[in-house]
Design a protein around this motif. Structure first.
Motif, PDB file in Angstrom:
ATOM      1  N   LEU A 101      44.765   4.516 -33.026  1.00  0.00           N
ATOM      2  CA  LEU A 101      44.251   3.571 -34.026  1.00  0.00           C
ATOM      3  C   LEU A 101      44.030   4.339 -35.328  1.00  0.00           C
ATOM      4  CD1 LEU A 101      41.694   1.865 -31.642  1.00  0.00           C
ATOM      5  CD2 LEU A 101      43.893   0.952 -32.337  1.00  0.00           C
ATOM      6  N   SER A 102      44.962   4.217 -36.226  1.00  0.00           N
ATOM      7  CA  SER A 102      44.903   5.011 -37.463  1.00  0.00           C
ATOM      8  C   SER A 102      45.704   4.313 -38.550  1.00  0.00           C
ATOM      9  CB  SER A 102      45.488   6.406 -37.202  1.00  0.00           C
ATOM     10  OG  SER A 102      45.679   7.100 -38.414  1.00  0.00           O
ATOM     11  N   ASP A 103      45.447   4.742 -39.775  1.00  0.00           N
ATOM     12  CA  ASP A 103      46.284   4.239 -40.874  1.00  0.00           C
ATOM     13  C   ASP A 103      47.535   5.091 -41.035  1.00  0.00           C
ATOM     14  OD1 ASP A 103      45.209   6.522 -41.919  1.00  0.00           O
ATOM     15  OD2 ASP A 103      43.995   5.511 -43.438  1.00  0.00           O
ATOM     16  N   LEU A 104      47.604   6.184 -40.320  1.00  0.00           N
ATOM     17  CA  LEU A 104      48.765   7.079 -40.280  1.00  0.00           C
ATOM     18  C   LEU A 104      49.074   7.724 -41.624  1.00  0.00           C
ATOM     19  CD1 LEU A 104      51.240   4.988 -38.068  1.00  0.00           C
ATOM     20  CD2 LEU A 104      49.515   6.627 -37.354  1.00  0.00           C
ATOM     21  N   LEU A 105      48.111   7.641 -42.535  1.00  0.00           N
ATOM     22  CA  LEU A 105      48.394   8.187 -43.865  1.00  0.00           C
ATOM     23  C   LEU A 105      48.531   9.710 -43.826  1.00  0.00           C
ATOM     24  CD1 LEU A 105      46.072   5.978 -46.120  1.00  0.00           C
ATOM     25  CD2 LEU A 105      48.524   5.779 -45.747  1.00  0.00           C
ATOM     26  N   ASP A 106      47.942  10.306 -42.818  1.00  0.00           N
ATOM     27  CA  ASP A 106      48.002  11.771 -42.740  1.00  0.00           C
ATOM     28  C   ASP A 106      49.162  12.247 -41.871  1.00  0.00           C
ATOM     29  OD1 ASP A 106      45.593  12.162 -44.262  1.00  0.00           O
ATOM     30  OD2 ASP A 106      44.511  11.394 -42.519  1.00  0.00           O
ATOM     31  N   GLU A 132      46.342   5.769 -10.361  1.00  0.00           N
ATOM     32  CA  GLU A 132      45.210   5.467 -11.234  1.00  0.00           C
ATOM     33  C   GLU A 132      45.642   5.614 -12.695  1.00  0.00           C
ATOM     34  OE1 GLU A 132      40.723   7.140 -12.008  1.00  0.00           O
ATOM     35  OE2 GLU A 132      41.990   7.978 -10.461  1.00  0.00           O
ATOM     36  N   ARG A 133      45.387   4.565 -13.452  1.00  0.00           N
ATOM     37  CA  ARG A 133      45.775   4.584 -14.871  1.00  0.00           C
ATOM     38  C   ARG A 133      44.561   4.982 -15.725  1.00  0.00           C
ATOM     39  NH1 ARG A 133      47.699  -1.444 -14.751  1.00  0.00           N
ATOM     40  NH2 ARG A 133      45.861  -1.413 -13.430  1.00  0.00           N
ATOM     41  N   SER A 134      44.813   5.772 -16.719  1.00  0.00           N
ATOM     42  CA  SER A 134      43.722   6.111 -17.639  1.00  0.00           C
ATOM     43  C   SER A 134      44.097   5.646 -19.050  1.00  0.00           C
ATOM     44  CB  SER A 134      43.468   7.629 -17.636  1.00  0.00           C
ATOM     45  OG  SER A 134      44.633   8.304 -18.073  1.00  0.00           O
ATOM     46  N   ILE A 135      43.079   5.263 -19.726  1.00  0.00           N
ATOM     47  CA  ILE A 135      43.273   4.778 -21.092  1.00  0.00           C
ATOM     48  C   ILE A 135      42.704   5.813 -22.054  1.00  0.00           C
ATOM     49  CG2 ILE A 135      42.739   2.940 -22.735  1.00  0.00           C
ATOM     50  CD1 ILE A 135      44.469   2.036 -20.390  1.00  0.00           C
ATOM     51  N   HIS A 136      43.531   6.232 -22.974  1.00  0.00           N
ATOM     52  CA  HIS A 136      43.084   7.190 -24.000  1.00  0.00           C
ATOM     53  C   HIS A 136      43.033   6.481 -25.363  1.00  0.00           C
ATOM     54  CE1 HIS A 136      43.246  11.024 -21.671  1.00  0.00           C
ATOM     55  NE2 HIS A 136      44.004  10.250 -20.876  1.00  0.00           N
ATOM     56  N   LEU A 137      41.928   6.622 -25.960  1.00  0.00           N
ATOM     57  CA  LEU A 137      41.740   6.015 -27.286  1.00  0.00           C
ATOM     58  C   LEU A 137      41.671   7.128 -28.332  1.00  0.00           C
ATOM     59  CD1 LEU A 137      38.943   3.467 -26.312  1.00  0.00           C
ATOM     60  CD2 LEU A 137      41.381   3.002 -26.533  1.00  0.00           C
ATOM     61  N   LEU A 138      42.640   7.129 -29.205  1.00  0.00           N
ATOM     62  CA  LEU A 138      42.668   8.131 -30.278  1.00  0.00           C
ATOM     63  C   LEU A 138      42.385   7.390 -31.602  1.00  0.00           C
ATOM     64  CD1 LEU A 138      43.212  10.919 -31.430  1.00  0.00           C
ATOM     65  CD2 LEU A 138      45.656  10.451 -31.308  1.00  0.00           C
ATOM     66  N   VAL A 139      41.220   7.626 -32.099  1.00  0.00           N
ATOM     67  CA  VAL A 139      40.770   6.854 -33.268  1.00  0.00           C
ATOM     68  C   VAL A 139      40.644   7.777 -34.479  1.00  0.00           C
ATOM     69  CG1 VAL A 139      38.995   5.320 -34.187  1.00  0.00           C
ATOM     70  CG2 VAL A 139      39.517   5.309 -31.744  1.00  0.00           C
ATOM     71  N   ASP A 140      41.244   7.340 -35.529  1.00  0.00           N
ATOM     72  CA  ASP A 140      41.186   8.071 -36.802  1.00  0.00           C
ATOM     73  C   ASP A 140      39.884   7.685 -37.513  1.00  0.00           C
ATOM     74  OD1 ASP A 140      41.507   9.218 -39.249  1.00  0.00           O
ATOM     75  OD2 ASP A 140      43.412   8.225 -39.750  1.00  0.00           O
ATOM     76  N   THR A 141      38.995   8.620 -37.701  1.00  0.00           N
ATOM     77  CA  THR A 141      37.743   8.338 -38.420  1.00  0.00           C
ATOM     78  C   THR A 141      37.684   9.084 -39.751  1.00  0.00           C
ATOM     79  OG1 THR A 141      36.608  10.132 -37.297  1.00  0.00           O
ATOM     80  CG2 THR A 141      36.473   7.948 -36.286  1.00  0.00           C
ATOM     81  N   PRO A 153      36.531  -6.333 -43.489  1.00  0.00           N
ATOM     82  CA  PRO A 153      36.048  -5.109 -42.832  1.00  0.00           C
ATOM     83  C   PRO A 153      36.916  -3.930 -43.246  1.00  0.00           C
ATOM     84  CG  PRO A 153      37.299  -6.437 -41.293  1.00  0.00           C
ATOM     85  CD  PRO A 153      37.193  -7.243 -42.543  1.00  0.00           C
ATOM     86  N   SER A 154      36.361  -2.751 -43.105  1.00  0.00           N
ATOM     87  CA  SER A 154      37.150  -1.565 -43.416  1.00  0.00           C
ATOM     88  C   SER A 154      38.124  -1.299 -42.272  1.00  0.00           C
ATOM     89  CB  SER A 154      36.218  -0.378 -43.634  1.00  0.00           C
ATOM     90  OG  SER A 154      35.607  -0.031 -42.407  1.00  0.00           O
ATOM     91  N   LYS A 155      39.029  -0.428 -42.558  1.00  0.00           N
ATOM     92  CA  LYS A 155      39.994  -0.063 -41.522  1.00  0.00           C
ATOM     93  C   LYS A 155      39.279   0.574 -40.334  1.00  0.00           C
ATOM     94  CE  LYS A 155      42.500   2.322 -44.503  1.00  0.00           C
ATOM     95  NZ  LYS A 155      43.566   3.173 -45.021  1.00  0.00           N
ATOM     96  N   LEU A 156      38.239   1.326 -40.635  1.00  0.00           N
ATOM     97  CA  LEU A 156      37.486   1.976 -39.564  1.00  0.00           C
ATOM     98  C   LEU A 156      36.780   0.931 -38.707  1.00  0.00           C
ATOM     99  CD1 LEU A 156      36.614   4.669 -38.355  1.00  0.00           C
ATOM    100  CD2 LEU A 156      34.624   4.623 -39.865  1.00  0.00           C
ATOM    101  N   ASP A 157      36.231  -0.090 -39.366  1.00  0.00           N
ATOM    102  CA  ASP A 157      35.588  -1.163 -38.607  1.00  0.00           C
ATOM    103  C   ASP A 157      36.558  -1.767 -37.604  1.00  0.00           C
ATOM    104  OD1 ASP A 157      33.140  -0.956 -39.868  1.00  0.00           O
ATOM    105  OD2 ASP A 157      33.754  -2.271 -41.522  1.00  0.00           O
ATOM    106  N   VAL A 158      37.740  -2.054 -38.095  1.00  0.00           N
ATOM    107  CA  VAL A 158      38.734  -2.686 -37.224  1.00  0.00           C
ATOM    108  C   VAL A 158      39.146  -1.730 -36.105  1.00  0.00           C
ATOM    109  CG1 VAL A 158      41.049  -3.668 -37.166  1.00  0.00           C
ATOM    110  CG2 VAL A 158      39.534  -4.181 -39.077  1.00  0.00           C
ATOM    111  N   ALA A 159      39.339  -0.464 -36.478  1.00  0.00           N
ATOM    112  CA  ALA A 159      39.778   0.518 -35.475  1.00  0.00           C
ATOM    113  C   ALA A 159      38.722   0.687 -34.387  1.00  0.00           C
ATOM    114  CB  ALA A 159      40.061   1.848 -36.167  1.00  0.00           C
ATOM    115  N   LEU A 160      37.477   0.797 -34.800  1.00  0.00           N
ATOM    116  CA  LEU A 160      36.411   1.000 -33.812  1.00  0.00           C
ATOM    117  C   LEU A 160      36.233  -0.236 -32.943  1.00  0.00           C
ATOM    118  CD1 LEU A 160      33.800   2.865 -36.041  1.00  0.00           C
ATOM    119  CD2 LEU A 160      35.359   3.843 -34.337  1.00  0.00           C
TER     120      LEU A 160
END
Lengths: 321, 666
Positions: free
Chosen positions: A209-214, A80-89, A103-110
Motif C-alpha cells: 500500500l504505497s504511492d510508489l513515488l519512491d 497455511e496462508r499468511s498475509i503481509h501488509l507493506l504500508v508506506d508511511t 482523506p490523505s493517502k496514508l489514511d486510505v492506506a492504513l
C-alpha cells in the motif's frame, strides 16, 4: 453526490481506525475466502507464466508445447496462508490534495491495511505488518502472525507518526532538499523487500500500500521477484485525485514534503510530462504483476474503500481511475 | 502655466511602465505542496516572454491609479470647468443666475439650442445648492428684467427656469448684471456669486464689467451660420424684404416668397440675397390678406435659427420717422452737410428715418406719420403750430424743443406752449456747467458737468416738469413733461456748436437715444424692436398673431432704468413684446396693429463663448474653475482600496491553493 461523499469521509475520519477497518472488512462480501492461494497442492487451479525461482516440477510441458512458452501449473493449496501488509508511511503519503475534505493517502492506506488484517484474522490467516518510511523499516511478524489487535494498534500508531508533522515543517522550509532523503527511503524500501523475500512463506500474499513515488526500477524488479514460490504480490498505488489529474495552472512552485525538493515550473507546460512520468512509474508493476499472479490496483483517495478492498482481495488489476 | 503642470502630467507616463511591468511580469509562482514534485520537469520562468497580459483587472486598476495620481499631482494647476458654486466663506450664499434669453440664444446645433444649454447649466448649478442658499433669476434679453427675485425656494427657482422661453430680444448683459448687482446689494450672505449664462453674442465683451461675475464655459462657441428676415414691409408692387446673413454660404440656394397665414403662396420664389430686395406679387391680394401675409425664407441645412426664416409683412414702414425742424445755418457744422441733430440721430443706428421740415406744422396731420418732432432754436410757436403739436403729442407723439437765442426774437402772439407755460428767457451769463444728475438720462449725463456755454435758456421748473439734467445752479438743463399719451422734452441749450459744446458731449447722444426710445414706445411708431415696450391705453388688450395675449407690465421688477422708461400711469399700460411679429391692440373697439421687428445683430453676431481678451477671460473664468483635488484624492483612495482588495483576493486564492495542499494528519 460529491459533497455527501466528503461529508461521509469527514465523519469516518473521526472514527478510530480499528473500528473503521473492522466495519470495512465485515461489510465486504468477498473477504479473503475466495482468495485461495494457488500453489503446490492437489486440486488444479490453473496455469501461470513461469518466473525464475518457480519449482521446475510444476512446469507443464504439454502446455509449453501448446503455447510455446513456459507455464507453471497451480494448485489450490491447503497450506497455511499468511498475509503481509507493506504500508508506506513516508511523508508523501500524508498528502491529501488540495481538497481538504478528502482523506490523505496514508489514511486510505492504513484503513485498507487494517481491513485486510482484520479480514485475514477472520479467515484464520496470520498477518505480518511492515511500515516503511524515510526513517526506518519496521516489521512485526511472528510464526503465526501478529494478533490483529496489535496490527490495528500499530496502524493507529502510524497514523500519529511524528513524520507527518515534520513534513509540515518542511513545507515552510525553503532550504535546498537533502538528496539523501530519497535514497534513504529507497534503501528502507529495499531493506523491507529483502526482508519480506526471506520471511514470506509459500502461498503468502503481500499487499503493498504505497504511492510508489519512491520506487525505482530496481525496487520494482525486486518486488516482482517476491512473486515466486506461490507467493502473490498485490500492489495498491494510492494517489490523490490531484496527483492523477494535475489540476495546477500557471507558474507554480512545487515542494515535495518528503525530499524537500522544490521544482518551479509552468504547470500548463509541465502537465503532460508529469502524467507521462507518473504512468511510467507504475507501468512495469502493472504490466508484470498480473503475469506472476499478482495484481496492480490504482486507488484514488476519493474511491470507495469497499470497492477497493474487494478488488484488492480478488486480485483485480486496475490501473485507471 | 509653468513647468509644474507638464512635469506633473509626465507622471502619467508611468502608465506605460505599469503595462510593461504586467506584460513582462515574472509571474509569482504559486507555492504548492506536491509529493510527486520529483516527477515534474522544471521549466524556466516563462513570464519574461509572456505574450498575454495577465491580471487585466489589476492592470486596469493600476493604470487608473497612476493616471489619477498624475492628475492629483497636477491638480494645483488643473481644474475642470464643471459648473459649481464657490463658497469662499463656507456658509449659505446668495446667487444670481443671469440667463441670456436674447434671439442669438435660439441658435441650435444638433437640436439643442444655446438657451437650453444655458438653462441646463443653471439647473446644474441649482443641483449643487444647499438648503438656505438664495437664488435669483435675471433675464439678459433686452431689456434686462428680473424673472425671479432672490428666494431660498429652490423648487420655485427650478419652475422659473422651466418658464424661460426663447425670445427675439436683443442682448442686454449690461442691464442684466446691473440688475443682478442691485438684487445682491441688500443680501446678507457674504458669498454673492453672479453667474452669467450667455453666448455673449452681440455684445462687446471688452466693455463688460465682469468683476465678481462668473462666466461658465457652456460650450457655446460654435460659429453661427444663419440667415434672418429682419423686416418686410408692403410697397406698391409687392414687399420689400431685408435679409441679413452671417456669411454668403448661409444664403446660398435659398429662396424667398410671400404666402398667406394659411400657406397660400402669393409670389414666385426669388433667389434670396443678403440685403434689401423686392418681392413681386403674382396675383392681386385683398387688403385684409396683406395684414397676415408673411415672407418665408426657404430652409437650409446649415441654418441654426429657424424661427427667423419667417416674418410678417408690415403694412407700415418699419423705420421710425422723426421730423426735424432746424436751421442748417445755426444747427449745422462746417464739416458736414447735415445738422448736428440729424447727424446725431443717424449715429444712433436705430433705423430712423429723419425728415427735415422747412416749416413748423400747422395741422396735426402734417406730422401724423412721425414718431417724434425735434425743433431747434425756435422763435416761439405760433398758435397753429401750438395746437398741431399739442394735439399730436396728446395722441402719443414726442416733441422736443432745443431753446436757444431765438427766444429773444419771439414774435408777438407766439410762445412756447405746450412745452412751457411761461416764457423762457435767454441768459447770456457764463455758467460753469451742469449739475451732476447722473442716472436720469443715463450714465453719460455727467459729461455735461463742465459745459462751456455762452448762454442758456432759463425757465421756471413747474410742478409737471421732470428735470432730467440740471445746471450747477439748479435750473433745468433738460426737462420733460407728459402730455396725454405723448411726451414733451425741453432743452435749455440749442444744438448750435456756436452757443455751447452741448452737442459735442456723449450725453447728447444719450439724450437723443432717450428721445427715440420714448418715441418708439408710444403710438408714434408702428414697428419697434422686439423688447421695446408698447404704451397702450389702460384696458386695451394686446394679442399677437400667434394667439398669445400680452399681459401689461407692472414695472415693479425693473430696478434699473425706472425713469428712462415711462412708468405706467393710471391711464396707461406698458406691454413688452418678446417675439417678432404683429400685435393687435384693441381698445374700446378701436384696433391698431403694431409690429415688433428683429434686431439684425442678434441673428448674425458670432458668439463669444470664449472671452476674447485674456484679461477678460481670466476675470470671467477664474472663479468658474473648480479644483479637482478632492475628487482625485477620493478616486485615488478608492482605486487604492480596490487594488489592495483585488490583490488580497488573489493572494488568498493563491494561499488557499498552497495551504490546502499541506499534508494532513488525522
Amino acid at each position: 453526490m460529491a459533497s455527501n461523499f466528503k461529508k461521509r469521509i469527514a465523519q469516518q475520519l473521526s472514527v478510530p481506525l480499528r473500528i473503521r477497518a473492522r466495519t470495512l472488512a465485515e461489510g465486504s462480501s468477498t473477504g479473503l475466502h475466495r482468495s485461495a492461494t494457488k500453489g503446490a497442492g492437489i486440486e488444479f487451479a490453473g496455469h501461470r507464466a513461469y518466473v525464475p525461482g518457480d519449482d521446475l516440477r510444476h512446469i507443464d510441458r504439454h502446455a509449453r508445447l501448446r503455447h510455446n512458452r513456459l507455464l507453471v501449473r497451480q494448485f489450490h493449496t491447503d497450506t497455511e496462508r499468511s498475509i503481509h501488509l507493506l504500508v508506506d508511511t513516508s511523508a508523501s503519503m500524508a498528502y491529501a490534495g488540495p481538497d481538504t475534505q478528502l482523506p490523505s493517502k496514508l489514511d486510505v492506506a492504513l484503513l485498507l491495511a487494517g481491513a485486510l488484517g482484520y479480514a485475514a484474522h477472520k479467515a484464520g490467516d496470520g498477518v505480518a505488518l511492515t511500515l516503511v518510511n524515510a526513517h526506518d523499516t519496521q516489521t512485526w511478524a511472528g510464526r503465526h502472525g501478529v494478533p490483529v489487535e496489535q496490527v490495528l494498534s500499530l496502524l493507529e500508531g502510524a497514523q500519529l507518526s511524528p513524520a507527518s508533522s515534520e513534513r509540515e515543517r518542511d513545507v515552510q522550509d525553503r532550504s535546498p532538499r537533502p538528496v539523501a532523503d530519497q535514497t534513504l527511503i529507497q534503501a528502507n524500501w529495499q531493506r523491507a523487500i529483502f526482508h519480506l523475500g526471506s520471511s514470506m512463506r509459500r502461498g503468502a500474499i503481500l499487499f503493498v500500500l504505497s504511492d510508489l513515488l519512491d520506487f525505482t526500477p530496481l525496487l520494482t524488479k525486486n518486488l516482482l521477484a517476491l512473486s515466486t514460490l506461490g507467493r502473490s504480490v498485490r500492489v495498491a498505488q494510492i494517489l490523490t485525485p490531484s496527483e492523477l489529474s494535475f489540476p495546477f495552472e500557471g507558474p507554480t512552485l512545487f515542494r515535495d514534503p518528503e525530499t524537500k525538493l522544490v521544482v518551479q515550473a509552468d504547470a500548463n507546460k509541465a502537465k503532460q510530462r508529469y502524467l507521462t512520468a507518473l504512468a511510467e512509474l507504475s507501468a512495469p508493476l502493472y504490466d508484470q504483476l498480473s503475469h506472476v499472479g499478482g495484481s496492480f490496483l490504482r486507488v484514488l483517495t476519493d474511491s470507495s474503500e469497499q470497492l477497493v478492498l474487494s478488488q484488492l482481495v480478488r486480485g483485480t488489476s486496475i490501473r485507471g481511475q | 502655466m509653468g513647468f509644474g503642470l507638464p512635469l506633473a502630467l509626465l507622471l502619467g507616463l508611468f502608465t506605460a511602465l505599469v503595462v510593461l511591468a504586467h506584460a513582462l511580469r515574472r509571474g509569482q509562482a504559486t507555492p504548492v505542496v506536491f509529493p510527486a514534485a520529483r516527477l515534474i520537469l522544471e521549466t524556466p520562468a516563462a513570464a519574461r516572454s509572456r505574450q498575454h497580459i495577465e491580471d487585466r483587472w489589476l492592470l486596469l486598476l493600476r493604470l487608473l491609479l497612476v493616471a489619477a495620481l498624475a492628475l492629483l499631482a497636477a491638480s494645483p494647476f488643473v481644474s475642470c470647468n464643471r459648473l459649481s458654486l464657490e463658497r469662499s466663506h463656507g456658509a449659505s450664499l446668495s446667487a444670481v443666475l443671469v440667463v441670456d434669453d436674447s434671439a442669438s440664444m435660439q441658435a441650435s446645433i444638433d437640436g439643442k439650442s444655446r438657451l437650453v444649454s444655458a438653462v441646463d447649466a443653471a439647473r446644474q448649478l441649482l443641483a449643487e445648492a444647499h438648503p438656505g442658499d438664495a437664488f435669483a433669476l435675471v433675464l439678459a434679453g433686452a431689456p434686462a428684467r428680473v424673472l425671479l427675485p432672490s428666494t431660498v425656494d429652490l423648487e420655485g427657482v427650478r419652475e422659473a427656469l422651466d418658464n424661460i422661453v426663447p425670445t427675439d430680444r436683443g442682448t442686454d448683459i449690461h442691464g442684466g448684471l446691473a440688475l443682478a448687482r442691485g438684487l445682491l446689494a441688500q443680501a446678507p450672505q457674504r458669498d454673492q456669486p453672479i453667474l452669467l449664462l450667455s453666448d455673449l453674442s452681440g455684445q462687446d465683451v471688452n466693455t463688460l464689467d465682469l468683476s465678481g461675475v462668473t462666466v461658465p464655459r457652456l460650450g457655446l462657441t460654435n460659429p453661427l451660420s444663419n440667415c434672418a428676415l429682419i423686416t418686410a414691409s408692403w410697397a406698391e408692387q409687392g414687399v420689400l424684404v431685408e435679409t441679413t446673413c452671417t456669411h454668403a454660404d448661409a444664403i446660398a440656394e435659398r429662396t424667398l416668397h410671400i404666402e398667406t397665414a394659411q400657406g397660400v403662396v402669393l409670389s414666385s420664389p426669388v433667389v434670396a440675397r443678403d440685403g434689401v430686395q423686392s418681392l413681386t406679387l403674382t396675383q392681386a391680394v385683398e387688403p385684409q390678406v396683406k395684414g397676415s401675409a408673411v415672407v418665408v425664407l426657404s430652409r437650409s441645412s446649415n441654418d441654426q435659427i429657424l424661427s427667423d426664416d419667417r416674418t410678417v409683412a408690415l403694412l407700415t414702414p418699419a423705420k421710425l420717422s422723426v421730423a426735424l425742424r432746424a436751421d442748417l445755418s445755426k444747427a449745422g457744422v462746417k464739416t458736414a452737410s447735415d445738422t448736428v441733430l440729424q447727424s446725431g440721430l443717424e449715429a444712433l443706428e436705430r433705423n430712423i428715418f429723419v425728415q427735415p421740415l422747412s416749416l413748423l406744422p400747422d395741422e396735426p396731420g402734417e406730422i401724423a406719420g412721425y414718431a417724434a418732432l425735434l425743433v431747434d432754436d425756435p422763435h416761439g410757436f405760433p398758435p397753429e403750430a401750438r395746437n398741431a403739436i399739442q394735439s399730436w403729442v396728446a395722441r402719443g407723439g414726442v416733441a422736443v424743443v432745443f431753446l436757444g437765442p431765438g427766444i429773444n426774437r419771439t414774435p408777438l402772439g407766439s410762445n412756447f406752449l405746450p412745452f412751457l407755460d411761461t416764457m423762457p428767457s435767454w441768459d447770456t451769463q457764463v455758467v460753469a456747467g451742469s449739475k451732476d444728475s447722473a442716472g436720469a438720462l443715463g450714465p453719460l449725463t455727467p459729461t455735461w458737468s463742465d459745459l462751456n456755454a455762452k448762454g442758456r435758456a432759463t425757465f421756471a421748473a413747474s410742478a409737471d416738469l421732470q428735470v432730467l439734467a440740471a445746471w450747477s445752479d439748479g435750473l433745468p438743463l433738460i426737462a420733460s413733461k407728459p402730455l396725454g399719451q405723448g411726451l414733451l422734452i425741453i432743452s435749455s441749450l440749442p444744438s448750435s456748436v456756436d452757443v455751447s459744446d452741448f452737442v459735442l458731449r456723449p450725453a447728447y447722444l444719450e439724450l437723443l437715444d432717450h428721445i427715440v426710445t420714448q418715441a418708439s414706445i408710444r403710438l408714434g411708431s408702428a414697428a419697434t424692436p422686439v423688447g421695446q415696450r408698447f404704451r397702450i391705453p389702460k384696458g386695451a388688450t394686446v394679442h399677437s398673431t400667434d394667439g398669445r395675449t400680452l399681459a401689461p407690465l407692472t414695472g415693479a421688477l425693473d430696478l434699473r432704468n425706472a425713469e428712462a422708461v415711462p412708468a405706467t400711469t393710471s391711464e396707461e399700460w406698458l406691454v413688452e413684446p418678446d417675439r417678432a411679429g404683429a400685435y393687435l391692440i384693441t381698445n374700446k373697439g378701436e384696433r391698431v396693429t403694431r409690429y415688433a421687428i428683429r434686431i439684425a445683430a442678434e441673428h448674425i453676431a458670432q458668439p463669444h463663448g470664449n472671452l476674447v481678451t485674456s484679461q477678460a477671460q481670466a476675470r470671467a473664468h477664474g472663479r468658474s474653475k473648480v479644483g479637482i483635488s478632492r475628487e482625485l484624492a477620493l478616486a485615488v483612495l478608492i482605486l487604492s482600496v480596490m487594488e489592495l482588495m483585488l490583490r488580497a483576493v488573489r493572494r488568498e486564492k493563491s494561499a488557499a491553493r498552497g495551504q490546502n495542499l499541506l499534508p494532513r494528519t488525522t
